[in-house]
Design a protein around this motif. Structure first.
Motif, PDB file in Angstrom:
ATOM      1  N   LYS A 114      79.444  98.320  96.928  1.00  0.00           N
ATOM      2  CA  LYS A 114      78.491  97.225  96.813  1.00  0.00           C
ATOM      3  C   LYS A 114      77.629  97.398  95.566  1.00  0.00           C
ATOM      4  O   LYS A 114      77.400  96.432  94.810  1.00  0.00           O
ATOM      5  CB  LYS A 114      77.605  97.150  98.057  1.00  0.00           C
ATOM      6  N   LEU A 115      77.146  98.613  95.348  1.00  0.00           N
ATOM      7  CA  LEU A 115      76.311  98.875  94.179  1.00  0.00           C
ATOM      8  C   LEU A 115      77.076  98.651  92.879  1.00  0.00           C
ATOM      9  O   LEU A 115      76.505  98.247  91.865  1.00  0.00           O
ATOM     10  CB  LEU A 115      75.770 100.306  94.235  1.00  0.00           C
ATOM     11  N   LYS A 116      78.378  98.908  92.929  1.00  0.00           N
ATOM     12  CA  LYS A 116      79.222  98.698  91.751  1.00  0.00           C
ATOM     13  C   LYS A 116      79.744  97.262  91.668  1.00  0.00           C
ATOM     14  O   LYS A 116      80.487  96.912  90.757  1.00  0.00           O
ATOM     15  CB  LYS A 116      80.415  99.663  91.789  1.00  0.00           C
ATOM     16  N   LYS A 117      79.372  96.446  92.661  1.00  0.00           N
ATOM     17  CA  LYS A 117      79.787  95.051  92.735  1.00  0.00           C
ATOM     18  C   LYS A 117      81.313  94.906  92.780  1.00  0.00           C
ATOM     19  O   LYS A 117      81.901  94.011  92.164  1.00  0.00           O
ATOM     20  CB  LYS A 117      79.204  94.247  91.566  1.00  0.00           C
ATOM     21  N   ILE A 118      81.925  95.803  93.541  1.00  0.00           N
ATOM     22  CA  ILE A 118      83.368  95.724  93.781  1.00  0.00           C
ATOM     23  C   ILE A 118      83.571  95.074  95.146  1.00  0.00           C
ATOM     24  O   ILE A 118      83.093  95.602  96.162  1.00  0.00           O
ATOM     25  CB  ILE A 118      84.023  97.119  93.777  1.00  0.00           C
ATOM     26  N   PRO A 119      84.233  93.939  95.231  1.00  0.00           N
ATOM     27  CA  PRO A 119      84.463  93.283  96.516  1.00  0.00           C
ATOM     28  C   PRO A 119      85.128  94.237  97.507  1.00  0.00           C
ATOM     29  O   PRO A 119      86.093  94.928  97.152  1.00  0.00           O
ATOM     30  CB  PRO A 119      85.386  92.118  96.165  1.00  0.00           C
ATOM     31  N   ASN A 120      84.614  94.289  98.719  1.00  0.00           N
ATOM     32  CA  ASN A 120      85.178  95.244  99.682  1.00  0.00           C
ATOM     33  C   ASN A 120      85.056  94.769 101.115  1.00  0.00           C
ATOM     34  O   ASN A 120      84.129  94.027 101.475  1.00  0.00           O
ATOM     35  CB  ASN A 120      84.533  96.618  99.512  1.00  0.00           C
ATOM     36  N   ILE A 121      86.008  95.213 101.928  1.00  0.00           N
ATOM     37  CA  ILE A 121      86.013  94.957 103.364  1.00  0.00           C
ATOM     38  C   ILE A 121      86.141  96.288 104.078  1.00  0.00           C
ATOM     39  O   ILE A 121      86.954  97.137 103.701  1.00  0.00           O
ATOM     40  CB  ILE A 121      87.188  94.046 103.784  1.00  0.00           C
ATOM     41  N   VAL A 122      85.335  96.476 105.112  1.00  0.00           N
ATOM     42  CA  VAL A 122      85.469  97.632 105.992  1.00  0.00           C
ATOM     43  C   VAL A 122      86.173  97.179 107.262  1.00  0.00           C
ATOM     44  O   VAL A 122      85.695  96.284 107.959  1.00  0.00           O
ATOM     45  CB  VAL A 122      84.089  98.227 106.351  1.00  0.00           C
TER      46      VAL A 122
END
Length: 409
Positions: A114-122
């Protein structure tokens, strides 16, 4: 899309590796994905990438180790190196270790993205609010359970920093959304690993193979199942074998060796040890009944979905998430009282003595399993990623630059 998946992966013995294998198998066939990058734990043997179907490029980077305190740094470094468009985390709370600090550090990775602004899903397979800490092998001390609850809530808040948290049961969506007052939790069902040709329900080998499959020693204990079969043998002449398929839970090393010693006098009792992916089909196909000797549950059951895909009758405790799966997804089984050996014996015997009833259960479970094939689950994740990516400015700008560049060429 260049998709990175942070997960354990076969031949790893770390939990959820089998789920990752089947998810990858279907992700790679999606045209929306140009490359899959597996950010996995280290194993002495090569990763299992022997898929029968063609698909996109797969790159494996072994960058973390169970119970290592450097996992946060090493996985972050790997993400920086591969520069994915998006990241999927295949998680449960003890994914990175059974030591508290090691486990917690690994679970900070979605926040890093999130801090790196990389889209992610857990993808979160269980939630602390629904784990029986005593039966699951954490602690029976009431004070420590409160401490674990506080730690669990803190870690959950970290995981909820992800763009989306996908859970496998609607009950989990409701609990997380209400308790943490968030709107980024969504239901994506567990899915069925393999949707196979419908079996011939009337073919059951004798002696009947009574099988259980999993990681044993905490809330999954096999003694009651063995005792139940012995009880049936005393009262009937039904030919039976007992198959204990799987390994110790990381929290209870040596558990199955202890059971072997204690029950060495029992006839027809065998322990398979770790079951390689290629050997799973025969294990289920040869079984007459799949038993869930659980005293608690910690999430949607992958074994139940597997049993359904092979059209198998199941015997389940009437508790927690297993009961909900019956209600929500249409699985059927013979239920027993979790603390009663005689209740389990009656449940197993009822299925073995009534072919028509067994076939009814088998058909219902196959139908439930085929409703959520893994190909459909992979598509649901791609839809979720598409929604996230459309909101990320960095991704939009990057995509725009690519379009302009291509148009100039």
């Amino acid at each position: 899309m260049k998709l990175a998946i942070v997960t354990a992966y076969p031949p790893s013995k770390v939990t959820l590796n089998e789920y990752a294998y089947h998810l990858v198998k279907h992700f790679r066939q999606k045209t929306a994905i140009s490359e899959l990058i597996l950010l996995t734990d280290t194993t002495s043997e090569a990763k299992d990438l022997n898929f029968k179907t063609s698909g996109c490029k797969i790159t494996v980077k072994e960058c973390w180790t169970f119970n290592s305190y450097t996992n946060l740094y090493k996985v972050t470094k790997a993400i920086n190196a591969v520069k994915p468009d998006a990241v999927l985390f295949n998680l449960q709370f003890m994914k990175f270790g059974d030591k508290k600090i090691a486990a917690a550090l690994g679970l900070m990775l979605p926040l890093v993205c999130k801090l790196k602004k990389i889209p992610n899903i857990v993808l979160l397979h269980n939630i602390m609010e629904e784990v029986d800490l005593g039966n699951a092998g954490f602690t029976t001390n009431k004070i420590m359970q409160k401490l674990y609850g506080f730690i669990g809530s803190t870690l959950t808040r970290l995981l909820l920093q992800a763009d989306t948290v996908a859970v496998t049961m609607q009950k989990y969506v409701d609990i997380l959304s209400k308790k943490y007052k968030v709107n980024n939790v969504k239901l994506i069902p567990h899915g069925t690993f393999e949707v196979l040709e419908e079996p011939a329900y009337n073919t059951v080998q004798k002696p009947f193979k009574i099988m259980t499959f999993g990681k044993f020693g905490t809330y999954k204990k096999v003694e009651r199942m063995i005792d139940a079969v012995e009880m049936i043998r005393e009262l009937s002449d039904i030919p039976m074998e007992i198959i204990i398929a799987g390994t110790d839970n990381p929290n209870t090393p040596g558990y199955l060796e202890g059971v072997k010693t204690s029950y060495k006098h029992v006839k027809g009792l065998s322990f398979t040890g770790y079951v390689a992916e290629a050997d799973v089909p025969k294990l289920f196909q040869d079984s007459a009944v799949v038993v869930f000797p659980y005293t608690s549950t910690t999430g949607s059951s992958g074994v139940l979905h597997q049993a359904g895909s092979y059209g198998k009758a199941v015997v389940m405790p009437d508790l927690g998430d297993l009961a909900l799966l019956v209600q929500d997804e249409g699985y059927k089984g013979e239920f027993f009282e979790p603390s009663s050996t005689s209740s389990l014996a009656v449940a197993i015997q009822k299925i073995l003595e009534d072919d028509a009833y067994r076939v009814t259960l088998e058909k219902a479970n196959y139908k439930a399993a085929t409703a959520y094939p893994m190909s459909k689950i992979a598509e649901l994740y791609l839809i979720a990623f598409d929604c996230i990516l459309s909101k990320h400015e960095n991704y939009k700008l990057s995509s725009t630059k690519e379009v302009i560049s291509e148009s100039r060429v």
